[in-house]
Scaffold this motif. Structure first.
Motif, PDB file in Angstrom:
ATOM      1  N   GLU A  17      -4.186  18.954   5.186  1.00 16.97           N
ATOM      2  CA  GLU A  17      -5.464  18.245   5.191  1.00 16.97           C
ATOM      3  C   GLU A  17      -5.259  16.768   4.863  1.00 16.97           C
ATOM      4  O   GLU A  17      -4.547  16.430   3.915  1.00 16.97           O
ATOM      5  N   PHE A  18      -5.913  15.900   5.621  1.00 18.41           N
ATOM      6  CA  PHE A  18      -5.864  14.472   5.359  1.00 18.41           C
ATOM      7  C   PHE A  18      -6.601  14.169   4.062  1.00 18.41           C
ATOM      8  O   PHE A  18      -7.750  14.569   3.884  1.00 18.41           O
ATOM      9  N   VAL A  19      -5.926  13.495   3.142  1.00 18.51           N
ATOM     10  CA  VAL A  19      -6.525  13.135   1.856  1.00 18.51           C
ATOM     11  C   VAL A  19      -7.061  11.714   1.896  1.00 18.51           C
ATOM     12  O   VAL A  19      -8.173  11.445   1.472  1.00 18.51           O
ATOM     13  N   GLY A  20      -6.257  10.767   2.401  1.00 18.78           N
ATOM     14  CA  GLY A  20      -6.698   9.383   2.471  1.00 18.78           C
ATOM     15  C   GLY A  20      -5.533   8.429   2.421  1.00 18.78           C
ATOM     16  O   GLY A  20      -4.375   8.829   2.542  1.00 18.78           O
ATOM     17  N   GLY A  21      -5.878   7.163   2.216  1.00 18.16           N
ATOM     18  CA  GLY A  21      -4.891   6.108   2.119  1.00 18.16           C
ATOM     19  C   GLY A  21      -4.668   5.703   0.684  1.00 18.16           C
ATOM     20  O   GLY A  21      -5.027   6.423  -0.253  1.00 18.16           O
ATOM     21  N   CYS A  22      -4.130   4.524   0.495  1.00 16.89           N
ATOM     22  CA  CYS A  22      -3.724   4.060  -0.830  1.00 16.89           C
ATOM     23  C   CYS A  22      -4.889   4.006  -1.819  1.00 16.89           C
ATOM     24  O   CYS A  22      -4.791   4.544  -2.921  1.00 16.89           O
ATOM     25  N   ASP A  23      -5.987   3.362  -1.452  1.00 19.61           N
ATOM     26  CA  ASP A  23      -7.098   3.221  -2.392  1.00 19.61           C
ATOM     27  C   ASP A  23      -7.668   4.576  -2.800  1.00 19.61           C
ATOM     28  O   ASP A  23      -7.941   4.815  -3.976  1.00 19.61           O
ATOM     29  N   PHE A  49       0.828  -1.200   0.000  1.00 17.30           N
ATOM     30  CA  PHE A  49       0.000   0.000   0.000  1.00 17.30           C
ATOM     31  C   PHE A  49       0.865   1.255   0.000  1.00 17.30           C
ATOM     32  O   PHE A  49       0.592   2.214  -0.720  1.00 17.30           O
ATOM     33  N   SER A  50       1.930   1.238   0.800  1.00 16.91           N
ATOM     34  CA  SER A  50       2.859   2.365   0.804  1.00 16.91           C
ATOM     35  C   SER A  50       3.518   2.504  -0.566  1.00 16.91           C
ATOM     36  O   SER A  50       3.667   3.613  -1.084  1.00 16.91           O
ATOM     37  N   ALA A  51       3.895   1.376  -1.170  1.00 18.05           N
ATOM     38  CA  ALA A  51       4.496   1.404  -2.501  1.00 18.05           C
ATOM     39  C   ALA A  51       3.528   1.992  -3.526  1.00 18.05           C
ATOM     40  O   ALA A  51       3.937   2.737  -4.421  1.00 18.05           O
ATOM     41  N   GLY A  52       2.242   1.672  -3.382  1.00 20.79           N
ATOM     42  CA  GLY A  52       1.239   2.207  -4.304  1.00 20.79           C
ATOM     43  C   GLY A  52       1.123   3.712  -4.232  1.00 20.79           C
ATOM     44  O   GLY A  52       1.021   4.397  -5.263  1.00 20.79           O
ATOM     45  N   VAL A  53       1.154   4.249  -3.023  1.00 22.15           N
ATOM     46  CA  VAL A  53       1.074   5.701  -2.850  1.00 22.15           C
ATOM     47  C   VAL A  53       2.320   6.370  -3.420  1.00 22.15           C
ATOM     48  O   VAL A  53       2.239   7.379  -4.118  1.00 22.15           O
ATOM     49  N   VAL A  54       3.479   5.798  -3.156  1.00 26.36           N
ATOM     50  CA  VAL A  54       4.736   6.340  -3.678  1.00 26.36           C
ATOM     51  C   VAL A  54       4.706   6.360  -5.207  1.00 26.36           C
ATOM     52  O   VAL A  54       5.096   7.348  -5.841  1.00 26.36           O
ATOM     53  N   LYS A  55       4.205   5.288  -5.798  1.00 23.39           N
ATOM     54  CA  LYS A  55       4.136   5.205  -7.258  1.00 23.39           C
ATOM     55  C   LYS A  55       3.267   6.331  -7.830  1.00 23.39           C
ATOM     56  O   LYS A  55       3.647   6.980  -8.810  1.00 23.39           O
ATOM     57  N   VAL A  56       2.130   6.575  -7.216  1.00 22.89           N
ATOM     58  CA  VAL A  56       1.238   7.642  -7.677  1.00 22.89           C
ATOM     59  C   VAL A  56       1.911   9.006  -7.520  1.00 22.89           C
ATOM     60  O   VAL A  56       1.924   9.821  -8.452  1.00 22.89           O
ATOM     61  N   LEU A  57       2.464   9.267  -6.337  1.00 22.30           N
ATOM     62  CA  LEU A  57       3.079  10.571  -6.109  1.00 22.30           C
ATOM     63  C   LEU A  57       4.298  10.785  -6.999  1.00 22.30           C
ATOM     64  O   LEU A  57       4.516  11.892  -7.495  1.00 22.30           O
ATOM     65  N   ASP A  58       5.075   9.739  -7.221  1.00 19.81           N
ATOM     66  CA  ASP A  58       6.220   9.854  -8.125  1.00 19.81           C
ATOM     67  C   ASP A  58       5.759  10.154  -9.548  1.00 19.81           C
ATOM     68  O   ASP A  58       6.391  10.926 -10.267  1.00 19.81           O
ATOM     69  N   ALA A 109      -6.585   8.358 -10.648  1.00 15.61           N
ATOM     70  CA  ALA A 109      -7.229   7.831 -11.857  1.00 15.61           C
ATOM     71  C   ALA A 109      -8.272   8.798 -12.405  1.00 15.61           C
ATOM     72  O   ALA A 109      -8.429   8.929 -13.625  1.00 15.61           O
ATOM     73  N   SER A 110      -8.957   9.508 -11.520  1.00 12.34           N
ATOM     74  CA  SER A 110     -10.009  10.437 -11.946  1.00 12.34           C
ATOM     75  C   SER A 110      -9.470  11.828 -12.290  1.00 12.34           C
ATOM     76  O   SER A 110     -10.192  12.656 -12.825  1.00 12.34           O
ATOM     77  N   GLY A 111      -8.204  12.083 -11.948  1.00  8.45           N
ATOM     78  CA  GLY A 111      -7.627  13.412 -12.170  1.00  8.45           C
ATOM     79  C   GLY A 111      -7.828  14.356 -11.000  1.00  8.45           C
ATOM     80  O   GLY A 111      -7.321  15.478 -11.000  1.00  8.45           O
ATOM     81  N   GLU A 112      -8.563  13.902  -9.989  1.00  4.17           N
ATOM     82  CA  GLU A 112      -8.853  14.752  -8.835  1.00  4.17           C
ATOM     83  C   GLU A 112      -7.585  15.095  -8.049  1.00  4.17           C
ATOM     84  O   GLU A 112      -7.428  16.224  -7.577  1.00  4.17           O
ATOM     85  N   LEU A 113      -6.674  14.140  -7.938  1.00  6.83           N
ATOM     86  CA  LEU A 113      -5.437  14.395  -7.199  1.00  6.83           C
ATOM     87  C   LEU A 113      -4.576  15.431  -7.927  1.00  6.83           C
ATOM     88  O   LEU A 113      -4.045  16.351  -7.307  1.00  6.83           O
TER      89      LEU A 113
END
Length: 104
Positions: free
Chosen positions: A78-84, A31-40, A91-95
């Motif tokens: 502000e807290f955004v959320g976790g991996c999912d 899950f941590s790897a997933g978040v890192v992948k998105v942010l990277d 995926a939606s472009g919201e981030l």
């Protein structure tokens, strides 16, 4: 410094903060790897905080956010959320919209 004060300082003094298992260069869970992948992929600088070395921080962040799992992503305090949630927002472009970046 109390754990909650330390957390508050981290999330307010840095634009993007990830409380995670491991470090961005070496995540210790999928899950941590997933978040890192998105942010990277977004390409914005962020701070990765390894909670595995600090049991007070590991439990304190869960109380601070009232969210039971890790990783946890904060943007501008502000807290955004976790991996999912982060993956869905990406995926939606919201981030990207939240961070003021263009979709890839």
């Amino acid at each position: 410094m109390a754990t909650s004060d330390r957390i508050r300082s981290l999330v307010t003094e840095n634009e993007i903060v990830v409380f995670m298992k491991g470090e961005p260069a070496a995540p210790q869970c999928g899950f941590s790897a997933g978040v890192v992948k998105v942010l990277d992929a977004i390409g914005r600088p962020y701070i990765g905080i390894d909670v595995l070395n600090d049991p007070f921080l590991r439990e304190g962040i869960k109380e601070y956010s009232d969210w039971p799992t890790l990783p946890q992503v904060y943007v501008r305090g502000e807290f955004v959320g976790g991996c999912d949630i982060v993956r869905e927002m990406y995926a939606s472009g919201e981030l990207q919209a939240l961070l003021g970046t263009q979709s890839a």
